[in-house]
Design a protein around this motif. Structure first.
Motif, PDB file in Angstrom:
ATOM      1  N   GLY A 194       0.806  -1.224   0.000  1.00 27.47           N
ATOM      2  CA  GLY A 194       0.000   0.000   0.000  1.00 27.47           C
ATOM      3  C   GLY A 194       0.830   1.261   0.000  1.00 27.47           C
ATOM      4  N   ASP A 219       2.487   4.414   1.847  1.00 29.13           N
ATOM      5  CA  ASP A 219       3.175   4.433   3.142  1.00 29.13           C
ATOM      6  C   ASP A 219       2.282   5.133   4.175  1.00 29.13           C
ATOM      7  N   LEU A 230       1.424   9.016   4.999  1.00 31.84           N
ATOM      8  CA  LEU A 230       0.050   9.539   4.819  1.00 31.84           C
ATOM      9  C   LEU A 230      -0.454  10.233   6.069  1.00 31.84           C
ATOM     10  N   GLU A 277      -3.758  -1.216  -6.357  1.00 34.27           N
ATOM     11  CA  GLU A 277      -4.059  -0.227  -7.407  1.00 34.27           C
ATOM     12  C   GLU A 277      -2.961  -0.203  -8.468  1.00 34.27           C
ATOM     13  N   GLY A 335      -7.121   5.821  -3.066  1.00 33.50           N
ATOM     14  CA  GLY A 335      -6.841   7.150  -3.624  1.00 33.50           C
ATOM     15  C   GLY A 335      -5.975   7.124  -4.857  1.00 33.50           C
TER      16      GLY A 335
HETATM   17  N1  CO8 Z   1       2.907   1.644   5.081  1.00 35.50           N
HETATM   18  C1  CO8 Z   1       3.962   1.762   5.925  1.00 35.50           C
HETATM   19  N2  CO8 Z   1       4.534   0.722   6.564  1.00 35.50           N
HETATM   20  C2  CO8 Z   1       3.999  -0.489   6.329  1.00 35.50           C
HETATM   21  C3  CO8 Z   1       2.909  -0.700   5.480  1.00 35.50           C
HETATM   22  C4  CO8 Z   1       2.350   0.447   4.825  1.00 35.50           C
HETATM   23  N3  CO8 Z   1       1.329   0.361   3.984  1.00 35.50           N
HETATM   24  N4  CO8 Z   1       2.603  -2.014   5.470  1.00 35.50           N
HETATM   25  C5  CO8 Z   1       3.483  -2.615   6.292  1.00 35.50           C
HETATM   26  N5  CO8 Z   1       4.323  -1.700   6.810  1.00 35.50           N
HETATM   27  C6  CO8 Z   1       5.431  -1.936   7.739  1.00 35.50           C
HETATM   28  C7  CO8 Z   1       4.905  -2.233   9.143  1.00 35.50           C
HETATM   29  O1  CO8 Z   1       4.611  -1.033   9.833  1.00 35.50           O
HETATM   30  C8  CO8 Z   1       6.077  -2.997   9.729  1.00 35.50           C
HETATM   31  O2  CO8 Z   1       7.065  -2.061  10.080  1.00 35.50           O
HETATM   32  P1  CO8 Z   1       7.811  -2.203  11.538  1.00 35.50           P
HETATM   33  O3  CO8 Z   1       8.533  -3.523  11.411  1.00 35.50           O
HETATM   34  O4  CO8 Z   1       8.701  -1.006  11.563  1.00 35.50           O
HETATM   35  O5  CO8 Z   1       6.727  -2.229  12.569  1.00 35.50           O
HETATM   36  C9  CO8 Z   1       6.634  -3.771   8.526  1.00 35.50           C
HETATM   37  O6  CO8 Z   1       6.126  -3.108   7.348  1.00 35.50           O
HETATM   38  C10 CO8 Z   1       6.155  -5.211   8.489  1.00 35.50           C
HETATM   39  O7  CO8 Z   1       4.748  -5.210   8.551  1.00 35.50           O
HETATM   40  P2  CO8 Z   1       3.938  -6.020   9.683  1.00 35.50           P
HETATM   41  O8  CO8 Z   1       4.756  -6.222  10.902  1.00 35.50           O
HETATM   42  O9  CO8 Z   1       2.596  -5.344   9.848  1.00 35.50           O
HETATM   43  O10 CO8 Z   1       3.767  -7.424   8.921  1.00 35.50           O
HETATM   44  P3  CO8 Z   1       2.621  -8.489   9.144  1.00 35.50           P
HETATM   45  O11 CO8 Z   1       3.033  -9.702   8.403  1.00 35.50           O
HETATM   46  O12 CO8 Z   1       2.239  -8.602  10.571  1.00 35.50           O
HETATM   47  O13 CO8 Z   1       1.322  -7.843   8.388  1.00 35.50           O
HETATM   48  C11 CO8 Z   1       0.190  -6.712   6.578  1.00 35.50           C
HETATM   49  C12 CO8 Z   1       1.358  -7.624   7.002  1.00 35.50           C
HETATM   50  C13 CO8 Z   1      -1.156  -7.424   6.818  1.00 35.50           C
HETATM   51  C14 CO8 Z   1       0.364  -6.401   5.116  1.00 35.50           C
HETATM   52  C15 CO8 Z   1       0.223  -5.422   7.452  1.00 35.50           C
HETATM   53  O14 CO8 Z   1       1.540  -4.882   7.387  1.00 35.50           O
HETATM   54  C16 CO8 Z   1      -0.727  -4.347   6.987  1.00 35.50           C
HETATM   55  O15 CO8 Z   1      -1.906  -4.430   7.256  1.00 35.50           O
HETATM   56  N6  CO8 Z   1      -0.203  -3.316   6.305  1.00 35.50           N
HETATM   57  C17 CO8 Z   1      -0.987  -2.202   5.880  1.00 35.50           C
HETATM   58  C18 CO8 Z   1      -1.811  -2.529   4.663  1.00 35.50           C
HETATM   59  C19 CO8 Z   1      -2.673  -1.341   4.278  1.00 35.50           C
HETATM   60  O16 CO8 Z   1      -3.506  -0.881   5.029  1.00 35.50           O
HETATM   61  N7  CO8 Z   1      -2.481  -0.830   3.047  1.00 35.50           N
HETATM   62  C20 CO8 Z   1      -3.205   0.281   2.555  1.00 35.50           C
HETATM   63  C21 CO8 Z   1      -2.491   1.553   2.856  1.00 35.50           C
HETATM   64  S1  CO8 Z   1      -3.413   3.031   2.416  1.00 35.50           S
HETATM   65  C22 CO8 Z   1      -3.259   3.129   0.759  1.00 35.50           C
HETATM   66  O17 CO8 Z   1      -2.636   2.317   0.134  1.00 35.50           O
HETATM   67  C23 CO8 Z   1      -3.904   4.299   0.123  1.00 35.50           C
HETATM   68  C24 CO8 Z   1      -3.589   4.358  -1.371  1.00 35.50           C
HETATM   69  C25 CO8 Z   1      -3.877   5.712  -1.929  1.00 35.50           C
HETATM   70  C26 CO8 Z   1      -2.825   6.706  -1.481  1.00 35.50           C
HETATM   71  C27 CO8 Z   1      -2.995   8.035  -2.077  1.00 35.50           C
HETATM   72  C28 CO8 Z   1      -1.865   8.936  -1.569  1.00 35.50           C
HETATM   73  C29 CO8 Z   1      -2.258  10.340  -1.305  1.00 35.50           C
END
Ligand code: CO8
Length: 257
Positions: free
Chosen positions: A62, A64, A68, A111, A139
């Motif tokens: 996704g 970051d 965001l 996306e 988005g």
């Molecule tokens: N952004 C930033 N950091 C992330 C993201 C992310 N999307 N996904 C994972 N990370 C980081 C975690 O914070 C973690 O970092 P740290 O070790 O420092 O704590 C590291 O990656 C590993 O992740 P997890 O420990 O969470 O790993 P798991 O195996 O437990 O879980 C998941 C994996 C299920 C993928 C989980 O990480 C998760 O739910 N991530 C977020 C997914 C999400 O919500 N994505 C959508 C984001 S919003 C978006 O994409 C909007 C798009 C439009 C943007 C328009 C811009 C203006």
């Protein structure tokens, strides 16, 4: 660099390489993807492009979320518009673009995959638009492209629940073209497919992409509505709660404010 571009034969590969954040799209990554496509568009030798993520766990998890979380509404709208332009540039790219989805393809990652022409997923791939968990909506064109690919009812269900789809279910729904056992098999299939296409007339391939996309129509109203709604949500308390909860590794408690 967080994005690596490599060339083998007539295929160029763009690898998003930020494994510590599951290859999440921060502004640097987005700008590097843009530069990568711009430079490949000038390479006469390249006849096909593969987009993938570093490692086995994630394609792109996704946008970051940490980045965001500190954006103002105006900054969010600007970034969303930039993403829309980039993803439409990819969708209109005159050479075939295959997304090799090797793990999580969530939010902006889903996306990005949907903007590519063809999707190959490894068995462990997971697709979803979980922005509602953050008090947001997609988005980067997801409300439009997911609907085009899977239809309105399924798109609404997926985006409203934020549920993840596994690779086989994604293929059943038409979100994915092919499922492979692992990344290596995915690379082989992408190369085979792109090598086959490379034997066809390049101008015909370009016109084909143009014609298919023209039929879909770039429904400006839909994309604009997405940007406006996405931006509006940055002014809500639910957005603060959703992004804070993610960073604190807890479930959000939304109040509709
Ligand atoms: N952004 C930033 N950091 C992330 C993201 C992310 N999307 N996904 C994972 N990370 C980081 C975690 O914070 C973690 O970092 P740290 O070790 O420092 O704590 C590291 O990656 C590993 O992740 P997890 O420990 O969470 O790993 P798991 O195996 O437990 O879980 C998941 C994996 C299920 C993928 C989980 O990480 C998760 O739910 N991530 C977020 C997914 C999400 O919500 N994505 C959508 C984001 S919003 C978006 O994409 C909007 C798009 C439009 C943007 C328009 C811009 C203006």
């Amino acid at each position: 660099m967080l994005t690596i571009v490599s060339h083998e034969g007539n295929i160029s590969t763009i690898t998003i390489s930020r494994p510590s954040a599951l290859n999440a799209l921060n502004q640097q990554v987005l700008s590097e993807i843009k530069d990568a496509f711009a430079s490949i568009s000038k390479l006469h030798s390249t006849r096909g492009v593969v987009v993938t993520g570093e490692g086995e766990k994630a394609f792109v998890a996704g946008a970051d979320i940490k980045e965001l979380s500190s954006l103002t509404k105006a900054e969010a709208v600007e970034l969303s518009q930039k993403g829309h332009q980039l993803f439409q540039f990819i969708a209109d790219f005159p050479k075939p673009v295959v997304a090799l989805v090797n793990g999580f393809a969530l939010g902006g990652g889903c996306e990005l995959a949907m903007a590519c022409h063809i999707r190959i997923a490894t068995e462990n791939a997971k697709f979803g638009l979980p922005e509602v968990n953050l008090g947001l909506i997609p988005g980067y064109g997801g409300t439009q492209r997911l609907t085009q690919l899977v239809g309105r009812a399924k798109a609404l269900e997926l985006a409203m629940t934020g549920d993840m789809l596994n690779a086989k279910d994604a293929r059943e729904l038409g979100l994915v073209n092919h499922v492979v056992a692992n990344k290596q098999e995915g690379i082989e299939l992408a190369n085979k497919m792109l090598s086959k296409i490379a034997q066809k007339a390049p101008l015909a391939i370009t016109e084909l992409i143009k014609s298919v996309n023209a039929g879909f129509g770039y429904e400006k109203a839909g994309y604009e509505a997405e940007v406006n709604s996405f931006g509006h949500l940055f002014t809500t308390k639910d957005f603060i709660e959703g992004t804070t909860a993610f960073m604190e590794k807890r479930t959000a408690n939304f109040k509709g404010e």
